[in-house]
Design a protein around this motif. Structure first.
Motif, PDB file in Angstrom:
ATOM      1  N   SER A 147     -30.458 -58.217  11.097  1.00  0.00           N
ATOM      2  CA  SER A 147     -29.600 -57.400  11.945  1.00  0.00           C
ATOM      3  C   SER A 147     -30.270 -56.059  12.236  1.00  0.00           C
ATOM      4  N   THR A 148     -30.021 -55.552  13.425  1.00  0.00           N
ATOM      5  CA  THR A 148     -30.471 -54.212  13.790  1.00  0.00           C
ATOM      6  C   THR A 148     -29.254 -53.363  14.108  1.00  0.00           C
ATOM      7  N   VAL A 149     -29.194 -52.198  13.488  1.00  0.00           N
ATOM      8  CA  VAL A 149     -28.130 -51.227  13.741  1.00  0.00           C
ATOM      9  C   VAL A 149     -28.740 -50.073  14.538  1.00  0.00           C
ATOM     10  N   TYR A 150     -28.099 -49.751  15.653  1.00  0.00           N
ATOM     11  CA  TYR A 150     -28.597 -48.689  16.534  1.00  0.00           C
ATOM     12  C   TYR A 150     -27.632 -47.504  16.510  1.00  0.00           C
ATOM     13  N   PRO A 151     -27.798 -46.581  15.572  1.00  0.00           N
ATOM     14  CA  PRO A 151     -26.925 -45.398  15.599  1.00  0.00           C
ATOM     15  C   PRO A 151     -27.408 -44.398  16.653  1.00  0.00           C
ATOM     16  N   SER A 152     -26.479 -43.796  17.358  1.00  0.00           N
ATOM     17  CA  SER A 152     -26.813 -42.630  18.154  1.00  0.00           C
ATOM     18  C   SER A 152     -26.920 -41.438  17.201  1.00  0.00           C
ATOM     19  N   ARG A 153     -26.939 -40.242  17.748  1.00  0.00           N
ATOM     20  CA  ARG A 153     -27.161 -39.059  16.910  1.00  0.00           C
ATOM     21  C   ARG A 153     -26.162 -39.006  15.753  1.00  0.00           C
ATOM     22  N   THR A 154     -26.706 -38.852  14.553  1.00  0.00           N
ATOM     23  CA  THR A 154     -25.915 -38.867  13.331  1.00  0.00           C
ATOM     24  C   THR A 154     -26.142 -37.557  12.579  1.00  0.00           C
ATOM     25  N   ALA A 155     -25.101 -37.054  11.942  1.00  0.00           N
ATOM     26  CA  ALA A 155     -25.154 -35.753  11.265  1.00  0.00           C
ATOM     27  C   ALA A 155     -25.940 -35.844   9.961  1.00  0.00           C
ATOM     28  N   THR A 156     -27.253 -35.758  10.070  1.00  0.00           N
ATOM     29  CA  THR A 156     -28.156 -35.849   8.930  1.00  0.00           C
ATOM     30  C   THR A 156     -29.177 -34.722   8.996  1.00  0.00           C
ATOM     31  N   PRO A 157     -29.917 -34.486   7.900  1.00  0.00           N
ATOM     32  CA  PRO A 157     -30.995 -33.497   7.952  1.00  0.00           C
ATOM     33  C   PRO A 157     -32.030 -33.813   9.035  1.00  0.00           C
ATOM     34  N   GLN A 215     -31.416 -35.120  11.962  1.00  0.00           N
ATOM     35  CA  GLN A 215     -30.849 -34.671  13.227  1.00  0.00           C
ATOM     36  C   GLN A 215     -30.919 -33.153  13.359  1.00  0.00           C
ATOM     37  N   GLU A 216     -30.761 -32.470  12.245  1.00  0.00           N
ATOM     38  CA  GLU A 216     -30.887 -31.017  12.272  1.00  0.00           C
ATOM     39  C   GLU A 216     -32.306 -30.618  12.672  1.00  0.00           C
ATOM     40  N   ARG A 217     -33.306 -31.341  12.159  1.00  0.00           N
ATOM     41  CA  ARG A 217     -34.700 -31.053  12.539  1.00  0.00           C
ATOM     42  C   ARG A 217     -34.953 -31.375  14.007  1.00  0.00           C
ATOM     43  N   VAL A 218     -34.328 -32.447  14.500  1.00  0.00           N
ATOM     44  CA  VAL A 218     -34.462 -32.796  15.914  1.00  0.00           C
ATOM     45  C   VAL A 218     -33.937 -31.663  16.794  1.00  0.00           C
ATOM     46  N   HIS A 219     -32.800 -31.111  16.423  1.00  0.00           N
ATOM     47  CA  HIS A 219     -32.241 -30.006  17.197  1.00  0.00           C
ATOM     48  C   HIS A 219     -33.174 -28.790  17.188  1.00  0.00           C
ATOM     49  N   GLU A 220     -33.813 -28.547  16.045  1.00  0.00           N
ATOM     50  CA  GLU A 220     -34.780 -27.455  15.986  1.00  0.00           C
ATOM     51  C   GLU A 220     -35.935 -27.716  16.956  1.00  0.00           C
ATOM     52  N   GLN A 221     -36.418 -28.962  16.998  1.00  0.00           N
ATOM     53  CA  GLN A 221     -37.514 -29.305  17.902  1.00  0.00           C
ATOM     54  C   GLN A 221     -37.084 -29.186  19.366  1.00  0.00           C
ATOM     55  N   GLU A 222     -35.816 -29.467  19.622  1.00  0.00           N
ATOM     56  CA  GLU A 222     -35.296 -29.381  20.979  1.00  0.00           C
ATOM     57  C   GLU A 222     -34.901 -27.954  21.364  1.00  0.00           C
ATOM     58  N   GLY A 223     -34.865 -27.056  20.379  1.00  0.00           N
ATOM     59  CA  GLY A 223     -34.430 -25.693  20.644  1.00  0.00           C
ATOM     60  C   GLY A 223     -32.944 -25.586  20.893  1.00  0.00           C
ATOM     61  N   ARG A 224     -32.165 -26.468  20.261  1.00  0.00           N
ATOM     62  CA  ARG A 224     -30.718 -26.498  20.456  1.00  0.00           C
ATOM     63  C   ARG A 224     -30.002 -26.098  19.176  1.00  0.00           C
ATOM     64  N   THR A 225     -28.776 -25.608  19.323  1.00  0.00           N
ATOM     65  CA  THR A 225     -27.943 -25.275  18.175  1.00  0.00           C
ATOM     66  C   THR A 225     -27.349 -26.559  17.596  1.00  0.00           C
ATOM     67  N   TYR A 226     -27.465 -26.712  16.289  1.00  0.00           N
ATOM     68  CA  TYR A 226     -26.980 -27.921  15.636  1.00  0.00           C
ATOM     69  C   TYR A 226     -25.526 -27.757  15.216  1.00  0.00           C
ATOM     70  N   ASP A 227     -24.694 -28.690  15.624  1.00  0.00           N
ATOM     71  CA  ASP A 227     -23.279 -28.714  15.253  1.00  0.00           C
ATOM     72  C   ASP A 227     -22.961 -30.118  14.763  1.00  0.00           C
ATOM     73  N   SER A 228     -22.890 -30.282  13.444  1.00  0.00           N
ATOM     74  CA  SER A 228     -22.718 -31.619  12.862  1.00  0.00           C
ATOM     75  C   SER A 228     -21.431 -32.287  13.300  1.00  0.00           C
ATOM     76  N   ARG A 251     -21.964 -45.354  18.436  1.00  0.00           N
ATOM     77  CA  ARG A 251     -22.049 -44.155  19.260  1.00  0.00           C
ATOM     78  C   ARG A 251     -20.932 -43.177  18.902  1.00  0.00           C
ATOM     79  N   PRO A 252     -21.202 -41.875  19.049  1.00  0.00           N
ATOM     80  CA  PRO A 252     -20.139 -40.891  18.805  1.00  0.00           C
ATOM     81  C   PRO A 252     -19.104 -40.932  19.915  1.00  0.00           C
ATOM     82  N   VAL A 253     -17.877 -40.563  19.573  1.00  0.00           N
ATOM     83  CA  VAL A 253     -16.833 -40.427  20.577  1.00  0.00           C
ATOM     84  C   VAL A 253     -17.010 -39.061  21.232  1.00  0.00           C
TER      85      VAL A 253
END
Length: 235
Positions: A171-181, A183-196, A227-229
């Motif tokens: 099985s393959t599980v495809y999560p969209s953006r998930t509130a993890t460390p 994802q926080e690093r991804v936001h830093e790379q994107e220059g965006r504010t992280y809001d879990s 996917r997130p709501v």
């Protein structure tokens, strides 16, 4: 007497993998956890004292060769959760970054799965690849990560076709953006504010993984997207 279920988990040190390992341990299942160094293994053993710790570096897949010989008996699931991401447009894509993401996200899961196939076949177990929405659609800046995840999807499809006769489910599980460390690093790379609060909780993704793993033997879920709501404007 019912045999105690055994699960091999990568990425148990943080995020989705940590929540998943706690859930499995909490219900009395046996854990086999991978750690990249002996120091990291010692740290994980303090969190999961009943787990078997195997030292292998996913960034160096050669360290996975022969790992199957360190595991005893049938395995009920191999849960590939670990991953790395390093965003960059193609014009600034470093070879080292490309190679690390492909190695950790694609090559290492392939080698580890190969090593554990005899145990999975013995347990008629399930392989779960925690992929990403980037494994379905590639966006600007995500070329290396998406390529590794598209490849992981292809590997899972081929493995599923090969192992169905041995009773191994894939099985393959495809999560969209998930509130993890991560994802926080991804936001830093994107220059965006992280809001879990905007993203899926790791617990929700783990619920999905466990649903796949615990499915009765008469069925399988080859692919599932989480996917997130997205809140409506004004709410």
């Amino acid at each position: 007497m019912t045999r105690r279920r055994t699960h091999v988990v990568t990425g148990a040190g943080s995020g989705i993998g940590l929540v998943l390992a706690h859930r499995l341990a909490g219900r009395g299942d046996a854990l086999v956890l991978l750690a990249r160094t002996q120091v990291r293994a010692d740290e994980l053993s303090r969190t999961f004292p009943q787990a078997q710790l195997l030292v292998a570096d996913l960034a160096d897949p050669g360290t996975l060769n022969g790992l199957g010989r360190q595991v005893d008996g049938p395995v009920d699931s191999v849960l590939h959760v670990a991953g790395v991401v390093d965003l960059a447009p193609v014009e600034r894509l470093r070879l080292a970054s490309w190679e690390e993401q492909v190695t950790v996200n694609l090559t290492a899961p392939a080698v580890l799965t190969r090593e554990l196939l005899p145990h999975l076949r013995a347990g008629r177990g399930t392989v779960v690849f925690v992929n990403s929405s980037a494994g379905l659609t590639a966006s600007a800046g995500w070329s290396a990560y998406a390529a590794s995840k598209f490849g992981l999807r292809a590997f899972a499809d081929a493995l599923r076709a090969e192992e169905v006769e041995h009773g191994v489910r894939v099985s393959t599980v495809y999560p969209s953006r998930t509130a993890t460390p991560m994802q926080e690093r991804v936001h830093e790379q994107e220059g965006r504010t992280y809001d879990s609060s905007r993203w899926i909780s790791p617990e929700t993704v783990v619920d999905t993984i466990l649903h796949v793993v615990d499915l009765p033997a008469d069925a399988t879920i080859p692919d599932v997207t989480v996917r997130p709501v997205v809140p409506r404007p004004g709410t």
